[in-house]
Design an enzyme around this catalytic site. Structure first.
Site, PDB file in Angstrom:
ATOM      1  N   LYS A   1       0.824  -1.218   0.000  1.00  0.00           N
ATOM      2  CA  LYS A   1       0.000   0.000   0.000  1.00  0.00           C
ATOM      3  C   LYS A   1       0.854   1.263   0.000  1.00  0.00           C
ATOM      4  O   LYS A   1       0.608   2.208  -0.767  1.00  0.00           O
ATOM      5  CB  LYS A   1      -0.932  -0.011   1.215  1.00  0.00           C
ATOM      6  CG  LYS A   1      -1.718   1.261   1.430  1.00  0.00           C
ATOM      7  CD  LYS A   1      -2.682   1.564   0.290  1.00  0.00           C
ATOM      8  CE  LYS A   1      -3.479   2.808   0.599  1.00  0.00           C
ATOM      9  NZ  LYS A   1      -4.483   3.105  -0.421  1.00  0.00           N
TER      10      LYS A   1
ATOM     11  N   CYS B   1      -3.430  11.058   1.339  1.00  0.00           N
ATOM     12  CA  CYS B   1      -2.625   9.857   1.094  1.00  0.00           C
ATOM     13  C   CYS B   1      -1.204  10.190   0.641  1.00  0.00           C
ATOM     14  O   CYS B   1      -0.260  10.129   1.412  1.00  0.00           O
ATOM     15  CB  CYS B   1      -3.313   8.979   0.036  1.00  0.00           C
ATOM     16  SG  CYS B   1      -4.937   8.371   0.497  1.00  0.00           S
TER      17      CYS B   1
END
Length: 454
Positions: free
Chosen positions: A238, A292
């Site tokens: 991720k 993010c």
């Protein structure tokens, strides 16, 4: 074992046939608790709800919980989510609560999707995740499965969450499952992403955790489920996705700075370079925003001991890009015998991406701040958010043309800006387009596009 007892046997550590476990999961025999009902957590809870019919969503915001229990969706601009929440609440498949411990006591599958924060000095802060883990531990029972979807610094499940869950619950490592199963979703398409737009990655604390998590997500997604070696590998997957994008965007933003010196359309050069199959340069822009990409590099830089100079350089380039945009604007004003100090500048867009009501790390806000620091009077227009906390006066998109602006910066390409009458601005007004959406031929006037030039 009776049929009833067998149906409600735990998922983790079960020796029942796989199809029987899948059937029990779909029938709601393994109640699910989803911790965090934000813009990613609510869509995830929704997909669990439509799959199992037995989901409790947990959030600390009482207004969010009350709204969901009334069938209302607080997450905006997510196609299909409003109707899904209303339908699930109506048929009893989804309910919400602020009582995390109570939800944990009732659940057999625990899904964590709360944010990992960054401190002011860019240190990863896992306090929200660990707080949720403590709540789960109070209700954790043998055979339960904990699936963490929150993005974490690699090693967090292994070194932080697993020991914490064992200590707080009093259970041994082989009595419950722990897997890292990162969300791979984007705002504006969350339901489609959760349901199967991308392969789902799962990595367990042990082989049984991986097996159980893979079974769960194989029922949720129409796409492939990819098991990896362990939780740390899944965490790295991720984070690496975000690092790739941050470094690639930094390359594009740096290449865009050569536009004027070379006298070329750098975006054209990038597009043609990308026809070579081993080249995939991203588009330049005003910087990098959102919750993010601007944060993930610090999950490596300030969590691990190994130096990462490339990641640090990429962050520096992207952080400095809003300032570069203002430099371009100032140079254009000076070409016309103007000055930035004392000028009036309209910034179009405050969110980091079009159609998304999110301002965290938005380069548009940094553009406003830099303009204000250099003495400009700043007006900001955004159809989704106001200018609270930003050194700018908010104006409605329909009012933009009435401002006697020396310059306009298109920072975020919201659809609502298509209605702006660009011809209403004087020919002396400098137009800076950071998103490559304004056509100077169609507008009948000069536009400076970042990466293309004038």
């Amino acid at each position: 074992m009776s049929e009833h007892a067998e149906r409600f046997a735990p998922l983790y550590g079960s020796d029942r046939p796989e199809e029987a476990q899948r059937s029990s999961f779909r029938d709601g025999a393994f109640p699910v608790a989803v911790y965090g009902l934000g813009k990613m957590g609510l869509p995830i809870a929704g997909v669990f709800g439509e799959t199992t019919g037995a989901v409790t969503g947990v959030d600390i915001d009482e207004s969010v919980v009350e709204g969901i229990n009334d069938g209302e969706c607080h997450v905006r601009n997510e196609p299909g989510l409003d109707d899904l929440v209303a339908d699930l609440v109506d048929d009893g498949s989804l309910r919400a609560t602020t009582d995390a411990v109570g939800a944990a006591e009732d659940a057999r599958i625990h899904v964590v999707i709360v944010p990992t924060l960054i401190t002011e000095d860019h240190q990863p802060d896992t306090s929200v995740v660990t707080s949720v883990a403590r709540d789960i531990a109070e209700g954790l029972a043998p055979g339960d499965l904990v699936c963490v979807e929150s993005t974490l610094p690699p090693g967090t499940c292994r070194d932080v969450l697993a020991p914490l869950l064992r200590y707080e619950s009093g259970l041994e490592a082989d009595e419950f499952g722990l897997a890292f199963c990162p969300e791979r979703t984007s705002s504006g398409r969350a339901l489609a992403d959760v349901r199967g737009a991308h392969p789902k990655v799962v990595g367990g604390d042990d082989a049984e955790s991986t097996r159980a998590a893979a079974l769960v997500y194989d029922e949720l997604t129409t796409n492939e489920v990819i098991p990896v070696s362990d939780t740390t590998t899944a965490e790295a997957v991720k984070v690496f996705e975000g690092l790739y994008r941050d470094v690639n965007i930094a390359l594009a933003n740096e290449l865009a700075r050569f536009t004027d010196e070379l006298g070329i359309d750098v975006r054209e050069a990038i597009d043609v370079a990308n026809t070579q199959p081993y080249c995939d340069i991203h588009d330049p822009g005003p910087g990098v925003g959102g919750h993010c990409i601007p944060y993930y590099p610090y999950f490596m830089l300030n969590w691990l001991e190994t130096p990462a100079p490339l990641l640090a350089s990429a962050r520096s380039v992207n952080d400095a890009t809003p300032v570069h945009v203002v430099d371009l604007l100032e140079a254009r004003l000076e070409e016309r015998d103007g000055t930035l100090g004392g000028s009036t500048v309209v910034v179009l867009g405050l969110t980091y991406r079009a159609g998304v009501a999110e301002t965290r790390a938005s380069p548009a806000i940094d553009i406003c701040r830099t303009l204000d620091d250099r003495g400009a009077t700043v007006y900001a227009s955004d159809p989704l958010v106001d200018a609270e906390g930003v050194p700018a006066t908010w104006v409605h998109p329909e009012e933009v043309g009435a401002i006697d602006a020396d310059a306009v910066v298109l920072a975020t390409d919201h659809d609502e800006f298509d209605a702006i009458d660009w011809r209403s601005f004087p020919s002396s007004t400098v137009l800076i387009d950071t998103r490559d959406v304004l056509d100077s031929d169609r507008l009948g006037r000069d536009v400076y596009v970042v990466g293309r030039g004038a």
